[in-house]
Design a protein around this motif. Structure first.
Motif, PDB file in Angstrom:
ATOM      1  N   UNK A 158       0.792  -1.324   0.009  1.00 12.55           N
ATOM      2  CA  UNK A 158      -0.123  -0.142  -0.081  1.00 12.55           C
ATOM      3  C   UNK A 158       1.005   1.179  -0.087  1.00 12.55           C
ATOM      4  N   UNK A 159       2.032   1.200   0.542  1.00 11.35           N
ATOM      5  CA  UNK A 159       3.104   2.204   0.598  1.00 11.35           C
ATOM      6  C   UNK A 159       3.238   2.807  -0.513  1.00 11.35           C
ATOM      7  N   UNK A 160       3.417   1.823  -1.555  1.00 11.28           N
ATOM      8  CA  UNK A 160       3.708   2.290  -2.925  1.00 11.28           C
ATOM      9  C   UNK A 160       2.645   2.706  -3.730  1.00 11.28           C
ATOM     10  N   UNK A 161       1.438   2.756  -3.443  1.00  6.40           N
ATOM     11  CA  UNK A 161       0.440   3.165  -4.065  1.00  6.40           C
ATOM     12  C   UNK A 161       0.033   4.704  -4.149  1.00  6.40           C
ATOM     13  N   UNK A 162      -0.413   5.150  -5.121  1.00  2.00           N
ATOM     14  CA  UNK A 162      -0.983   6.516  -5.008  1.00  2.00           C
ATOM     15  C   UNK A 162      -2.270   6.658  -4.516  1.00  2.00           C
ATOM     16  N   UNK A 163      -2.387   7.296  -3.443  1.00  2.00           N
ATOM     17  CA  UNK A 163      -3.891   7.752  -2.491  1.00  2.00           C
ATOM     18  C   UNK A 163      -4.275   9.043  -3.020  1.00  2.00           C
ATOM     19  N   UNK A 164      -5.819   8.912  -2.917  1.00  2.00           N
ATOM     20  CA  UNK A 164      -6.168  10.044  -3.397  1.00  2.00           C
ATOM     21  C   UNK A 164      -6.723  10.997  -2.153  1.00  2.00           C
ATOM     22  N   UNK A 165      -6.997  12.104  -2.096  1.00  2.00           N
ATOM     23  CA  UNK A 165      -7.422  12.972  -0.905  1.00  2.00           C
ATOM     24  C   UNK A 165      -8.482  12.203  -0.216  1.00  2.00           C
ATOM     25  N   UNK A 166      -9.541  11.588  -0.740  1.00  2.00           N
ATOM     26  CA  UNK A 166     -10.634  11.219  -0.222  1.00  2.00           C
ATOM     27  C   UNK A 166     -10.164  10.080   0.801  1.00  2.00           C
ATOM     28  N   UNK A 167      -9.593   9.118   0.173  1.00  2.00           N
ATOM     29  CA  UNK A 167      -8.846   7.855   0.935  1.00  2.00           C
ATOM     30  C   UNK A 167      -7.940   8.259   1.815  1.00  2.00           C
ATOM     31  N   UNK A 168      -7.094   9.278   1.751  1.00  2.00           N
ATOM     32  CA  UNK A 168      -6.379   9.659   3.009  1.00  2.00           C
ATOM     33  C   UNK A 168      -7.147  10.217   3.989  1.00  2.00           C
ATOM     34  N   UNK A 169      -8.192  10.967   3.768  1.00  2.00           N
ATOM     35  CA  UNK A 169      -8.757  11.620   4.562  1.00  2.00           C
ATOM     36  C   UNK A 169      -9.723  10.742   5.548  1.00  2.00           C
ATOM     37  N   UNK A 170     -10.078   9.879   4.887  1.00  2.00           N
ATOM     38  CA  UNK A 170     -11.185   8.642   5.499  1.00  2.00           C
ATOM     39  C   UNK A 170     -10.059   7.760   6.395  1.00  2.00           C
ATOM     40  N   UNK A 171      -8.938   7.525   5.886  1.00  2.00           N
ATOM     41  CA  UNK A 171      -8.044   6.687   6.589  1.00  2.00           C
ATOM     42  C   UNK A 171      -7.381   7.427   7.738  1.00  2.00           C
TER      43      UNK A 171
END
Length: 386
Positions: free
Chosen positions: A278-291
């Motif tokens: 997961x650390x190598x993936x690109x995260x969206x703002x929405x996913x980062x905020x939820x997490x």
């Protein structure tokens, strides 16, 4: 008149004395009947060593009971039998060799009778050799980290009681303040060695059902062990006053059959590999905020509060703060490395790169901060020097 006044004064004094006595008895009865849970003894526990400790406790208890009965019986009998009103004359003697020998030998015999079973139990408690599984336990304010030394599994165990219950906004659950998001899982009928230490202040890892209580001291490693005979969930707490949230640092141990333990261990190892991907993936703002909200409520809300207002001056607010809306590099640095001399811990070893990226993103965009910044796991790795 003078005699009348004296009688009135004495009557009044007697009345108030009797009233105080009645009130005291009433308060005592109220205190006794209002106990939510009344217990006068320790738990026998679910391990052989805990039952040995319980048996030792009962042996010492009954020895003390017998001593108390003998001593007070002799004392009260002597006071009654040889009272002055019956013409008793006190004996005049001193430096009696016989008396000296008797009151020296009797305590020695009693102490030896106590020491023999106590020494046997203590030797058993401190024998950590030939363990099947080694687990390192590290105390943090206010959570526990468990590392299965030979199995490459490590995780944090945090209080999971909802904040609404803590704030008296919801009905408290059965295991209020004694529930966690990740319990320690161990197999039954295996000797588990615990290596106990701390990262910040002194803690104490205590599970009554195991008869295990070990101080977790920064820079030191204390050893303990257990061998659970029965599957089940066993609860404990930090038994050291370790800070303002000392009462929010529970321990939950889940003892399971060997096949279930092996399945759990394999799942944890797979999860660790998945998190690395997961650390190598690109995260969206929405996913980062939820997490990030999830991580914040678990690891940060105790100090900075769910609304980001903090508890100044010890725990500053994040809403509109210079850290949360200032340079992003400074924000990453303080979360990853902490701030010496303050309560702000370094979270580099406590949270994964994904969790760190998510929680920093959340803090920079929650509570009307709205910076629009996002932090990626790669940014965290770079800040760590990886």
């Amino acid at each position: 008149m003078r005699l009348l006044r004296l009688v009135r004064v004495r009557s009044t004094s007697f009345f108030w004395a009797r009233l105080r006595w009645v009130i005291s008895v009433f308060l005592l009865l109220f205190a006794i009947t209002s106990q939510a849970e009344y217990g006068v003894n320790m738990t026998p526990g679910v391990t052989d060593i805990s039952q040995s400790v319980y048996s030792l406790h009962m042996i010492i208890f009954w020895i003390c009971v017998v001593i108390g009965i003998v001593v007070f019986s002799v004392m009260f009998w002597s006071m009654f039998k040889y009272r002055k009103s019956q013409g008793a004359k006190p004996a005049q003697f001193h430096e009696s060799t016989t008396v000296e020998i008797i009151w020296t030998l009797i305590p020695i015999i009693i102490l030896v009778a106590m020491a023999v079973p106590a020494t046997s139990t203590l030797k058993e408690m401190y024998d950590v050799s030939e363990s099947d599984i080694d687990i390192k336990i590290t105390g943090y304010q206010w959570k526990w980290q468990y590392e299965y030394i030979n199995d490459d599994v490590s995780f944090f165990s945090n209080l999971s009681t909802p904040q609404e219950q803590i704030n008296n906004e919801a009905t408290k659950g059965e295991h209020y303040l004694l529930e966690v998001d990740e319990p320690l899982v161990i197999p039954i009928n295996k000797k588990i060695r615990f290596l106990v230490t701390a990262n910040d202040v002194i803690h104490s890892w205590w599970v009554p059902a195991f008869a295990v209580k070990k101080d977790a001291i920064p820079g030191f490693i204390n050893e303990a062990w257990t061998k659970v005979n029965e599957p089940g969930i066993y609860r404990g707490q930090c038994a050291e006053l370790c800070g303002k949230d000392h009462g929010f640092m529970p321990i939950v141990v889940k003892a399971v059959e060997e096949p279930e333990y092996q399945a759990w261990l394999a799942a944890k190892q797979e999860k660790a590999k998945a998190e690395a991907l997961l650390a190598s993936q690109v995260w969206s703002m929405e996913d980062l905020m939820a997490k990030g909200e999830e991580v914040y409520n678990t690891s940060c809300a105790a100090c900075h509060q769910q609304n980001g207002m903090g508890i100044p001056p010890a725990f500053p607010g994040l809403k509109g703060s210079a850290i949360a809306i200032g340079p992003i590099e400074a924000h990453i640095d303080i979360v990853v490395n902490g701030k010496p001399g303050t309560a702000m811990q370094a979270f580099a070893a406590q949270l994964s790169d994904v969790d760190l990226a998510a929680v920093i993103t959340y803090e920079r965009n929650a509570w009307e901060n709205n910076t629009g910044d996002t932090v990626s796991p790669q940014d965290i790795a770079k800040a760590k020097g990886n």
